[in-house]
Design a protein around this motif. Structure first.
Motif, PDB file in Angstrom:
ATOM      1  N   GLY A 219       7.667 -16.739  84.660  1.00  0.00           N
ATOM      2  CA  GLY A 219       7.730 -16.408  82.996  1.00  0.00           C
ATOM      3  C   GLY A 219       7.647 -14.789  82.819  1.00  0.00           C
ATOM      4  N   LEU A 220       7.751 -13.574  84.449  1.00  0.00           N
ATOM      5  CA  LEU A 220       7.345 -12.257  84.070  1.00  0.00           C
ATOM      6  C   LEU A 220       8.679 -11.019  84.015  1.00  0.00           C
ATOM      7  CD1 LEU A 220       4.784 -12.354  87.678  1.00  0.00           C
ATOM      8  CD2 LEU A 220       4.493 -12.021  84.979  1.00  0.00           C
ATOM      9  N   THR A 221      10.226 -11.838  84.067  1.00  0.00           N
ATOM     10  CA  THR A 221      11.678 -11.115  83.787  1.00  0.00           C
ATOM     11  C   THR A 221      11.707 -11.673  82.653  1.00  0.00           C
ATOM     12  OG1 THR A 221      12.522 -13.461  83.815  1.00  0.00           O
ATOM     13  CG2 THR A 221      12.047 -12.445  86.450  1.00  0.00           C
ATOM     14  N   THR A 222      12.567 -10.986  82.444  1.00  0.00           N
ATOM     15  CA  THR A 222      12.945  -9.955  81.265  1.00  0.00           C
ATOM     16  C   THR A 222      13.966 -11.618  80.820  1.00  0.00           C
ATOM     17  OG1 THR A 222      14.003  -8.324  82.020  1.00  0.00           O
ATOM     18  CG2 THR A 222      11.960  -8.033  80.974  1.00  0.00           C
ATOM     19  N   THR A 223      14.476 -11.420  79.053  1.00  0.00           N
ATOM     20  CA  THR A 223      15.672 -11.819  78.884  1.00  0.00           C
ATOM     21  C   THR A 223      16.458 -11.431  77.648  1.00  0.00           C
ATOM     22  OG1 THR A 223      14.599 -13.271  77.220  1.00  0.00           O
ATOM     23  CG2 THR A 223      14.753 -14.408  79.789  1.00  0.00           C
ATOM     24  N   ILE A 224      17.633 -11.764  77.366  1.00  0.00           N
ATOM     25  CA  ILE A 224      18.186 -10.906  76.389  1.00  0.00           C
ATOM     26  C   ILE A 224      19.099 -11.978  75.718  1.00  0.00           C
ATOM     27  CG2 ILE A 224      20.605  -9.281  76.170  1.00  0.00           C
ATOM     28  CD1 ILE A 224      20.456  -8.465  79.252  1.00  0.00           C
ATOM     29  N   ASP A 225      18.570 -11.623  74.338  1.00  0.00           N
ATOM     30  CA  ASP A 225      18.538 -12.749  73.676  1.00  0.00           C
ATOM     31  C   ASP A 225      20.215 -12.394  73.163  1.00  0.00           C
ATOM     32  OD1 ASP A 225      18.057 -14.453  71.619  1.00  0.00           O
ATOM     33  OD2 ASP A 225      17.606 -12.843  70.243  1.00  0.00           O
ATOM     34  N   TRP A 226      20.944 -13.639  72.629  1.00  0.00           N
ATOM     35  CA  TRP A 226      21.733 -14.396  72.166  1.00  0.00           C
ATOM     36  C   TRP A 226      22.562 -14.150  70.867  1.00  0.00           C
ATOM     37  CZ3 TRP A 226      25.188 -16.005  75.710  1.00  0.00           C
ATOM     38  CH2 TRP A 226      24.648 -16.508  77.245  1.00  0.00           C
ATOM     39  N   LYS A 227      21.358 -13.934  70.384  1.00  0.00           N
ATOM     40  CA  LYS A 227      22.003 -13.653  68.583  1.00  0.00           C
ATOM     41  C   LYS A 227      22.640 -12.494  68.419  1.00  0.00           C
ATOM     42  CE  LYS A 227      17.571 -15.384  67.267  1.00  0.00           C
ATOM     43  NZ  LYS A 227      16.713 -15.078  66.612  1.00  0.00           N
ATOM     44  N   ASP A 228      23.758 -11.733  68.925  1.00  0.00           N
ATOM     45  CA  ASP A 228      24.062 -10.229  68.710  1.00  0.00           C
ATOM     46  C   ASP A 228      23.690  -8.927  68.067  1.00  0.00           C
ATOM     47  OD1 ASP A 228      25.281 -10.657  71.216  1.00  0.00           O
ATOM     48  OD2 ASP A 228      27.079 -12.585  70.048  1.00  0.00           O
ATOM     49  N   LYS A 229      22.516  -9.118  67.329  1.00  0.00           N
ATOM     50  CA  LYS A 229      22.398  -8.220  66.726  1.00  0.00           C
ATOM     51  C   LYS A 229      21.298  -7.519  66.706  1.00  0.00           C
ATOM     52  CE  LYS A 229      22.314 -11.969  63.331  1.00  0.00           C
ATOM     53  NZ  LYS A 229      23.453 -11.226  62.395  1.00  0.00           N
ATOM     54  N   ASP A 230      21.122  -6.211  66.237  1.00  0.00           N
ATOM     55  CA  ASP A 230      20.434  -5.167  67.245  1.00  0.00           C
ATOM     56  C   ASP A 230      19.245  -5.215  66.493  1.00  0.00           C
ATOM     57  OD1 ASP A 230      20.190  -4.377  64.232  1.00  0.00           O
ATOM     58  OD2 ASP A 230      21.437  -2.502  64.565  1.00  0.00           O
ATOM     59  N   ALA A 231      18.066  -3.912  66.322  1.00  0.00           N
ATOM     60  CA  ALA A 231      16.903  -4.390  66.435  1.00  0.00           C
ATOM     61  C   ALA A 231      16.535  -4.446  65.087  1.00  0.00           C
ATOM     62  CB  ALA A 231      15.885  -3.083  67.232  1.00  0.00           C
ATOM     63  N   TYR A 232      17.072  -4.362  64.166  1.00  0.00           N
ATOM     64  CA  TYR A 232      16.994  -4.138  62.127  1.00  0.00           C
ATOM     65  C   TYR A 232      17.939  -5.403  61.768  1.00  0.00           C
ATOM     66  CZ  TYR A 232      15.960   0.888  62.712  1.00  0.00           C
ATOM     67  OH  TYR A 232      15.505   1.828  63.953  1.00  0.00           O
ATOM     68  N   GLY A 233      18.267  -6.055  63.331  1.00  0.00           N
ATOM     69  CA  GLY A 233      18.962  -7.375  62.557  1.00  0.00           C
ATOM     70  C   GLY A 233      20.510  -7.334  62.258  1.00  0.00           C
ATOM     71  N   ARG A 234      20.852  -6.462  62.344  1.00  0.00           N
ATOM     72  CA  ARG A 234      22.208  -6.125  62.303  1.00  0.00           C
ATOM     73  C   ARG A 234      23.395  -6.457  63.622  1.00  0.00           C
ATOM     74  NH1 ARG A 234      20.821   0.272  60.758  1.00  0.00           N
ATOM     75  NH2 ARG A 234      21.091   0.458  62.628  1.00  0.00           N
ATOM     76  N   SER A 235      24.450  -6.931  63.310  1.00  0.00           N
ATOM     77  CA  SER A 235      24.992  -7.810  64.170  1.00  0.00           C
ATOM     78  C   SER A 235      25.386  -6.281  64.708  1.00  0.00           C
ATOM     79  CB  SER A 235      26.726  -8.202  63.129  1.00  0.00           C
ATOM     80  OG  SER A 235      26.199  -9.309  62.429  1.00  0.00           O
ATOM     81  N   LEU A 236      25.912  -7.068  65.749  1.00  0.00           N
ATOM     82  CA  LEU A 236      26.756  -5.858  66.844  1.00  0.00           C
ATOM     83  C   LEU A 236      28.389  -5.807  66.493  1.00  0.00           C
ATOM     84  CD1 LEU A 236      24.672  -6.633  69.432  1.00  0.00           C
ATOM     85  CD2 LEU A 236      24.167  -4.752  68.594  1.00  0.00           C
ATOM     86  N   SER A 237      28.909  -4.607  66.991  1.00  0.00           N
ATOM     87  CA  SER A 237      30.686  -4.144  67.227  1.00  0.00           C
ATOM     88  C   SER A 237      30.758  -5.190  68.151  1.00  0.00           C
ATOM     89  CB  SER A 237      30.306  -2.720  67.239  1.00  0.00           C
ATOM     90  OG  SER A 237      30.362  -1.967  68.636  1.00  0.00           O
ATOM     91  N   SER A 238      32.215  -5.431  67.936  1.00  0.00           N
ATOM     92  CA  SER A 238      32.412  -6.228  69.007  1.00  0.00           C
ATOM     93  C   SER A 238      33.069  -5.474  70.463  1.00  0.00           C
ATOM     94  CB  SER A 238      34.060  -6.106  68.777  1.00  0.00           C
ATOM     95  OG  SER A 238      34.720  -5.153  68.559  1.00  0.00           O
ATOM     96  N   GLU A 239      32.416  -4.077  70.429  1.00  0.00           N
ATOM     97  CA  GLU A 239      32.656  -3.715  72.424  1.00  0.00           C
ATOM     98  C   GLU A 239      31.146  -3.594  72.757  1.00  0.00           C
ATOM     99  OE1 GLU A 239      33.031   1.340  73.896  1.00  0.00           O
ATOM    100  OE2 GLU A 239      33.109   0.806  71.494  1.00  0.00           O
ATOM    101  N   LYS A 240      29.588  -4.067  71.482  1.00  0.00           N
ATOM    102  CA  LYS A 240      29.005  -4.040  71.728  1.00  0.00           C
ATOM    103  C   LYS A 240      28.813  -4.892  72.375  1.00  0.00           C
ATOM    104  CE  LYS A 240      26.004  -0.356  71.565  1.00  0.00           C
ATOM    105  NZ  LYS A 240      25.323   0.465  73.178  1.00  0.00           N
TER     106      LYS A 240
END
Length: 320
Positions: free
Chosen positions: A89-110
Protein backbone atom coordinates in the motif's frame (compact mmCIF):
# COMPACT_ATOMS: atom_id res chain seq x y z
CA UNK A 1 -1.26 32.67 45.08
CA UNK A 2 -3.99 30.57 43.41
CA UNK A 3 -3.01 29.41 39.97
CA UNK A 4 -5.50 29.36 37.06
CA UNK A 5 -7.02 26.00 36.06
CA UNK A 6 -6.03 26.24 32.40
CA UNK A 7 -5.07 23.04 30.57
CA UNK A 8 -1.32 22.59 30.71
CA UNK A 9 1.18 19.90 29.92
CA UNK A 10 2.95 19.38 33.17
CA UNK A 11 6.36 18.33 32.00
CA UNK A 12 9.31 18.86 34.25
CA UNK A 13 11.80 20.87 32.25
CA UNK A 14 14.72 18.58 32.90
CA UNK A 15 15.72 18.90 29.28
CA UNK A 16 19.03 20.49 28.51
CA UNK A 17 19.68 23.75 26.69
CA UNK A 18 20.96 23.85 23.13
CA UNK A 19 24.45 23.01 24.42
CA UNK A 20 23.02 19.83 26.00
CA UNK A 21 24.93 20.35 29.29
CA UNK A 22 23.07 22.83 31.55
CA UNK A 23 19.61 22.35 33.09
CA UNK A 24 17.16 25.19 32.54
CA UNK A 25 16.30 27.19 35.67
CA UNK A 26 13.99 30.05 36.54
CA UNK A 27 16.01 33.32 36.45
CA UNK A 28 13.86 34.75 39.27
CA UNK A 29 13.93 32.03 41.97
CA UNK A 30 16.39 29.49 40.57
CA UNK A 31 13.79 26.69 40.54
CA UNK A 32 14.00 23.99 37.90
CA UNK A 33 10.25 23.26 38.07
CA UNK A 34 9.34 24.72 34.70
CA UNK A 35 6.00 23.85 33.08
CA UNK A 36 4.98 24.09 29.44
CA UNK A 37 1.57 25.57 28.69
CA UNK A 38 0.60 24.20 25.29
CA UNK A 39 -2.50 26.39 24.90
CA UNK A 40 -0.60 29.66 25.44
CA UNK A 41 2.79 28.68 24.04
CA UNK A 42 4.61 29.63 27.26
CA UNK A 43 7.11 28.12 29.70
CA UNK A 44 6.19 29.11 33.27
CA UNK A 45 7.97 28.60 36.58
CA UNK A 46 5.78 26.38 38.74
CA UNK A 47 7.09 27.94 41.99
CA UNK A 48 7.04 31.72 41.47
CA UNK A 49 4.82 31.98 38.34
CA UNK A 50 7.37 33.82 36.18
CA UNK A 51 6.85 33.44 32.42
CA UNK A 52 10.30 32.25 31.34
CA UNK A 53 9.51 31.95 27.63
CA UNK A 54 6.58 33.00 25.49
CA UNK A 55 5.44 32.86 21.87
CA UNK A 56 6.83 29.36 21.42
CA UNK A 57 6.18 27.62 18.11
CA UNK A 58 3.40 25.05 18.46
CA UNK A 59 4.33 22.13 16.25
CA UNK A 60 1.05 20.26 16.83
CA UNK A 61 -2.02 20.34 14.56
CA UNK A 62 -4.01 23.57 14.32
CA UNK A 63 -7.31 21.66 14.61
CA UNK A 64 -8.95 20.07 17.61
CA UNK A 65 -10.53 16.62 17.76
CA UNK A 66 -12.65 15.25 20.59
CA UNK A 67 -13.11 11.60 19.60
CA UNK A 68 -11.49 8.84 17.55
CA UNK A 69 -13.53 9.40 14.38
CA UNK A 70 -12.71 13.12 14.32
CA UNK A 71 -9.02 12.39 14.78
CA UNK A 72 -9.12 9.86 11.94
CA UNK A 73 -10.95 12.20 9.57
CA UNK A 74 -8.48 15.05 10.20
CA UNK A 75 -5.35 12.91 10.14
CA UNK A 76 -2.84 13.92 7.47
CA UNK A 77 -1.17 10.55 7.20
CA UNK A 78 -2.13 7.96 4.62
CA UNK A 79 -3.50 4.49 5.14
CA UNK A 80 -1.37 2.09 7.22
CA UNK A 81 0.85 -0.41 5.44
CA UNK A 82 -0.84 -3.71 4.74
CA UNK A 83 0.36 -7.15 3.73
CA UNK A 84 -2.73 -7.68 1.57
CA UNK A 85 -1.27 -5.58 -1.26
CA UNK A 86 1.83 -6.58 -3.19
CA UNK A 87 3.44 -3.16 -2.60
CA UNK A 88 2.12 -3.01 1.01
CA UNK A 89 0.00 0.00 0.00
CA UNK A 90 2.98 2.34 -0.32
CA UNK A 91 2.55 3.32 -3.99
CA UNK A 92 0.18 5.93 -5.35
CA UNK A 93 -2.93 5.41 -7.44
CA UNK A 94 -4.73 7.64 -9.95
CA UNK A 95 -8.47 7.78 -9.47
CA UNK A 96 -10.85 6.68 -12.24
CA UNK A 97 -13.43 9.43 -11.67
CA UNK A 98 -11.95 11.88 -14.25
CA UNK A 99 -12.62 14.86 -11.99
CA UNK A 100 -10.31 17.56 -10.68
CA UNK A 101 -9.76 18.61 -7.06
CA UNK A 102 -12.93 20.74 -7.13
CA UNK A 103 -15.11 17.90 -8.45
CA UNK A 104 -15.40 19.35 -11.95
CA UNK A 105 -15.27 17.02 -14.96
CA UNK A 106 -12.05 17.04 -16.97
CA UNK A 107 -11.90 18.08 -20.60
CA UNK A 108 -11.59 15.39 -23.27
CA UNK A 109 -7.90 16.24 -23.78
CA UNK A 110 -7.19 15.91 -20.04
CA UNK A 111 -9.18 12.69 -19.84
CA UNK A 112 -7.08 11.04 -22.54
CA UNK A 113 -3.92 12.29 -20.82
CA UNK A 114 -5.05 10.88 -17.45
CA UNK A 115 -5.96 7.60 -19.16
CA UNK A 116 -2.38 7.25 -20.43
CA UNK A 117 -0.92 8.19 -17.05
CA UNK A 118 -3.21 5.71 -15.31
CA UNK A 119 -2.18 2.94 -17.68
CA UNK A 120 1.54 3.55 -17.09
CA UNK A 121 0.95 3.88 -13.36
CA UNK A 122 -0.57 0.39 -13.29
CA UNK A 123 2.33 -0.98 -15.35
CA UNK A 124 5.12 0.45 -13.21
CA UNK A 125 3.52 -0.74 -9.93
CA UNK A 126 4.79 -4.25 -10.74
CA UNK A 127 8.40 -4.37 -11.86
CA UNK A 128 8.57 -8.06 -12.85
CA UNK A 129 6.58 -11.27 -13.27
CA UNK A 130 7.12 -12.21 -9.61
CA UNK A 131 5.38 -9.07 -8.40
CA UNK A 132 2.57 -9.53 -10.91
CA UNK A 133 2.00 -13.06 -9.64
CA UNK A 134 2.03 -11.81 -6.05
CA UNK A 135 -0.48 -9.10 -6.95
CA UNK A 136 -2.76 -11.70 -8.55
CA UNK A 137 -2.47 -14.08 -5.58
CA UNK A 138 -3.26 -11.38 -3.01
CA UNK A 139 -6.21 -10.10 -5.03
CA UNK A 140 -7.56 -13.68 -5.22
CA UNK A 141 -7.12 -14.03 -1.45
CA UNK A 142 -9.03 -10.79 -0.91
CA UNK A 143 -11.83 -11.91 -3.24
CA UNK A 144 -12.26 -15.27 -1.51
CA UNK A 145 -12.08 -13.71 1.96
CA UNK A 146 -14.84 -11.26 1.00
CA UNK A 147 -17.00 -14.11 -0.32
CA UNK A 148 -16.48 -16.05 2.94
CA UNK A 149 -17.18 -12.98 5.09
CA UNK A 150 -14.06 -13.32 7.23
CA UNK A 151 -12.56 -10.28 9.02
CA UNK A 152 -9.58 -8.21 7.93
CA UNK A 153 -7.20 -9.92 10.34
CA UNK A 154 -7.65 -13.25 8.51
CA UNK A 155 -6.73 -11.60 5.18
CA UNK A 156 -3.59 -10.14 6.72
CA UNK A 157 -2.52 -13.51 8.16
CA UNK A 158 -3.25 -15.26 4.84
CA UNK A 159 -1.12 -12.71 2.99
CA UNK A 160 1.76 -13.16 5.44
CA UNK A 161 1.62 -16.97 5.05
CA UNK A 162 1.60 -16.64 1.25
CA UNK A 163 4.62 -14.29 1.34
CA UNK A 164 6.46 -16.82 3.52
CA UNK A 165 5.62 -19.61 1.08
CA UNK A 166 6.85 -17.45 -1.80
CA UNK A 167 10.09 -16.67 0.04
CA UNK A 168 10.67 -20.39 0.73
CA UNK A 169 10.00 -21.14 -2.98
CA UNK A 170 7.03 -23.39 -2.20
CA UNK A 171 4.97 -22.01 -5.11
CA UNK A 172 7.09 -23.63 -7.80
CA UNK A 173 5.20 -26.43 -9.54
CA UNK A 174 1.85 -25.46 -7.99
CA UNK A 175 -0.93 -23.18 -9.12
CA UNK A 176 -0.98 -19.69 -7.63
CA UNK A 177 -4.70 -19.99 -6.89
CA UNK A 178 -4.19 -23.31 -5.12
CA UNK A 179 -1.50 -21.94 -2.81
CA UNK A 180 -3.48 -18.73 -2.14
CA UNK A 181 -6.56 -20.78 -1.21
CA UNK A 182 -4.54 -23.08 1.05
CA UNK A 183 -3.02 -20.02 2.80
CA UNK A 184 -6.50 -18.57 3.38
CA UNK A 185 -7.68 -21.88 4.85
CA UNK A 186 -4.64 -21.95 7.15
CA UNK A 187 -5.27 -18.33 8.22
CA UNK A 188 -8.90 -19.13 9.08
CA UNK A 189 -7.77 -21.98 11.31
CA UNK A 190 -5.03 -19.89 12.94
CA UNK A 191 -7.41 -17.03 13.75
CA UNK A 192 -10.03 -19.36 15.23
CA UNK A 193 -12.60 -18.65 12.52
CA UNK A 194 -12.90 -22.12 11.00
CA UNK A 195 -14.22 -22.63 7.51
CA UNK A 196 -14.49 -26.14 6.12
CA UNK A 197 -12.64 -27.21 2.98
CA UNK A 198 -16.02 -27.48 1.24
CA UNK A 199 -16.81 -23.82 2.01
CA UNK A 200 -13.34 -22.74 0.89
CA UNK A 201 -13.54 -24.73 -2.36
CA UNK A 202 -16.94 -23.16 -3.17
CA UNK A 203 -15.42 -19.67 -3.44
CA UNK A 204 -12.17 -20.90 -5.03
CA UNK A 205 -11.46 -22.01 -8.57
CA UNK A 206 -9.49 -24.98 -7.26
CA UNK A 207 -10.77 -28.45 -6.37
CA UNK A 208 -11.12 -29.48 -2.74
CA UNK A 209 -8.57 -32.29 -3.06
CA UNK A 210 -5.85 -29.94 -4.35
CA UNK A 211 -6.57 -27.39 -1.61
CA UNK A 212 -6.16 -30.04 1.09
CA UNK A 213 -2.98 -31.41 -0.46
CA UNK A 214 -1.43 -27.93 -0.84
CA UNK A 215 -2.47 -26.96 2.70
CA UNK A 216 -0.79 -30.03 4.22
CA UNK A 217 2.38 -29.36 2.24
CA UNK A 218 2.58 -25.67 3.20
CA UNK A 219 1.78 -26.23 6.88
CA UNK A 220 4.48 -28.89 7.06
CA UNK A 221 7.15 -26.87 5.22
CA UNK A 222 6.45 -23.64 7.13
CA UNK A 223 6.00 -25.48 10.48
CA UNK A 224 2.57 -23.97 11.04
CA UNK A 225 1.40 -25.26 14.39
CA UNK A 226 -2.24 -26.05 13.73
CA UNK A 227 -4.44 -27.38 16.48
CA UNK A 228 -7.39 -29.62 15.58
CA UNK A 229 -10.54 -27.61 14.84
CA UNK A 230 -12.95 -27.53 17.78
CA UNK A 231 -16.46 -28.57 16.57
CA UNK A 232 -17.98 -26.10 19.06
CA UNK A 233 -16.71 -23.20 16.94
CA UNK A 234 -19.07 -24.24 14.14
CA UNK A 235 -22.12 -24.41 16.40
CA UNK A 236 -23.15 -20.69 16.58
CA UNK A 237 -22.96 -20.24 12.80
CA UNK A 238 -24.81 -23.45 11.94
CA UNK A 239 -27.51 -22.82 14.56
CA UNK A 240 -27.96 -19.26 13.34
CA UNK A 241 -28.48 -20.45 9.77
CA UNK A 242 -30.98 -23.06 10.97
CA UNK A 243 -32.84 -20.53 13.15
CA UNK A 244 -32.30 -22.50 16.37
CA UNK A 245 -32.45 -21.02 19.87
CA UNK A 246 -29.74 -20.41 22.47
CA UNK A 247 -31.02 -23.45 24.37
CA UNK A 248 -30.17 -25.70 21.41
CA UNK A 249 -26.72 -24.13 21.11
CA UNK A 250 -26.02 -24.73 24.79
CA UNK A 251 -27.24 -28.34 24.58
CA UNK A 252 -25.15 -28.93 21.43
CA UNK A 253 -21.98 -27.74 23.16
CA UNK A 254 -22.76 -29.96 26.14
CA UNK A 255 -23.15 -33.01 23.86
CA UNK A 256 -19.85 -32.23 22.10
CA UNK A 257 -17.98 -31.79 25.41
CA UNK A 258 -19.30 -34.99 26.97
CA UNK A 259 -18.79 -37.19 23.90
CA UNK A 260 -15.37 -35.73 23.10
CA UNK A 261 -14.20 -36.60 26.62
CA UNK A 262 -15.12 -40.22 25.87
CA UNK A 263 -12.86 -40.21 22.79
CA UNK A 264 -15.56 -40.13 20.09
CA UNK A 265 -14.12 -37.05 18.34
CA UNK A 266 -10.79 -38.66 17.45
CA UNK A 267 -10.48 -39.10 13.69
CA UNK A 268 -13.88 -37.56 12.95
CA UNK A 269 -14.69 -34.56 10.77
CA UNK A 270 -15.43 -31.56 13.05
CA UNK A 271 -18.21 -30.26 10.77
CA UNK A 272 -19.97 -33.63 10.69
CA UNK A 273 -19.53 -34.02 14.44
CA UNK A 274 -21.00 -30.55 15.10
CA UNK A 275 -23.88 -31.21 12.67
CA UNK A 276 -24.81 -34.48 14.41
CA UNK A 277 -24.70 -32.78 17.83
CA UNK A 278 -26.96 -29.99 16.55
CA UNK A 279 -29.41 -32.56 15.18
CA UNK A 280 -29.45 -34.43 18.50
CA UNK A 281 -29.87 -31.20 20.51
CA UNK A 282 -32.74 -30.01 18.29
CA UNK A 283 -34.61 -33.27 19.02
CA UNK A 284 -33.96 -33.03 22.76
CA UNK A 285 -35.12 -29.37 22.89
CA UNK A 286 -38.25 -29.99 20.76
CA UNK A 287 -37.02 -27.78 17.91
CA UNK A 288 -36.80 -30.61 15.41
CA UNK A 289 -34.81 -30.13 12.23
CA UNK A 290 -34.51 -32.80 9.56
CA UNK A 291 -31.19 -34.46 8.82
CA UNK A 292 -31.39 -33.01 5.32
CA UNK A 293 -31.68 -29.41 6.63
CA UNK A 294 -28.73 -29.83 9.00
CA UNK A 295 -26.66 -31.59 6.33
CA UNK A 296 -27.23 -28.76 3.82
CA UNK A 297 -26.06 -26.12 6.27
CA UNK A 298 -23.00 -28.09 7.45
CA UNK A 299 -22.24 -29.33 3.92
CA UNK A 300 -21.98 -32.96 4.98
CA UNK A 301 -23.99 -36.04 4.00
CA UNK A 302 -27.02 -37.36 5.86
CA UNK A 303 -25.18 -40.67 6.33
CA UNK A 304 -22.43 -38.86 8.27
CA UNK A 305 -25.00 -37.22 10.53
CA UNK A 306 -26.79 -40.55 11.18
CA UNK A 307 -23.54 -42.34 12.07
CA UNK A 308 -22.26 -39.59 14.39
CA UNK A 309 -25.71 -39.14 15.91
CA UNK A 310 -25.98 -42.82 16.87
CA UNK A 311 -22.49 -42.74 18.44
CA UNK A 312 -23.25 -39.58 20.40
CA UNK A 313 -26.61 -40.66 21.87
CA UNK A 314 -25.14 -44.02 22.89
CA UNK A 315 -22.25 -42.27 24.63
CA UNK A 316 -24.72 -39.91 26.36
CA UNK A 317 -26.85 -42.86 27.46
CA UNK A 318 -29.91 -41.60 25.60
CA UNK A 319 -32.23 -44.10 23.93
CA UNK A 320 -33.77 -42.88 20.69
Amino acid sequence: MTRSTRTREREQESTSTSTGEQTRECPECGSDHLVKSSDRGEVVCDDCGLVVEEDEIDRGPEWRAFNHSERQSKSRVGAPTTQTMHDKGLTTTIDWKDKDAYGRSLSSEKRSQMHRLRKWQERIRTKDAGERNLQFALSETDRMASALGVPRSVREVASVIYRRALKEDLIRGRSIEGVATACLYAACRKEGIPRSLEEISEVSRVERKEIGRTYRYISQELSLEMEPVDPKKYVPRFCSELGLSEEVQSKTKEIIEVTAEKGLLSGKSPTGYAAAAIYAASLLCNEKKTQREVADVAQVTEVTIRNRYQEQIEAMGIHS
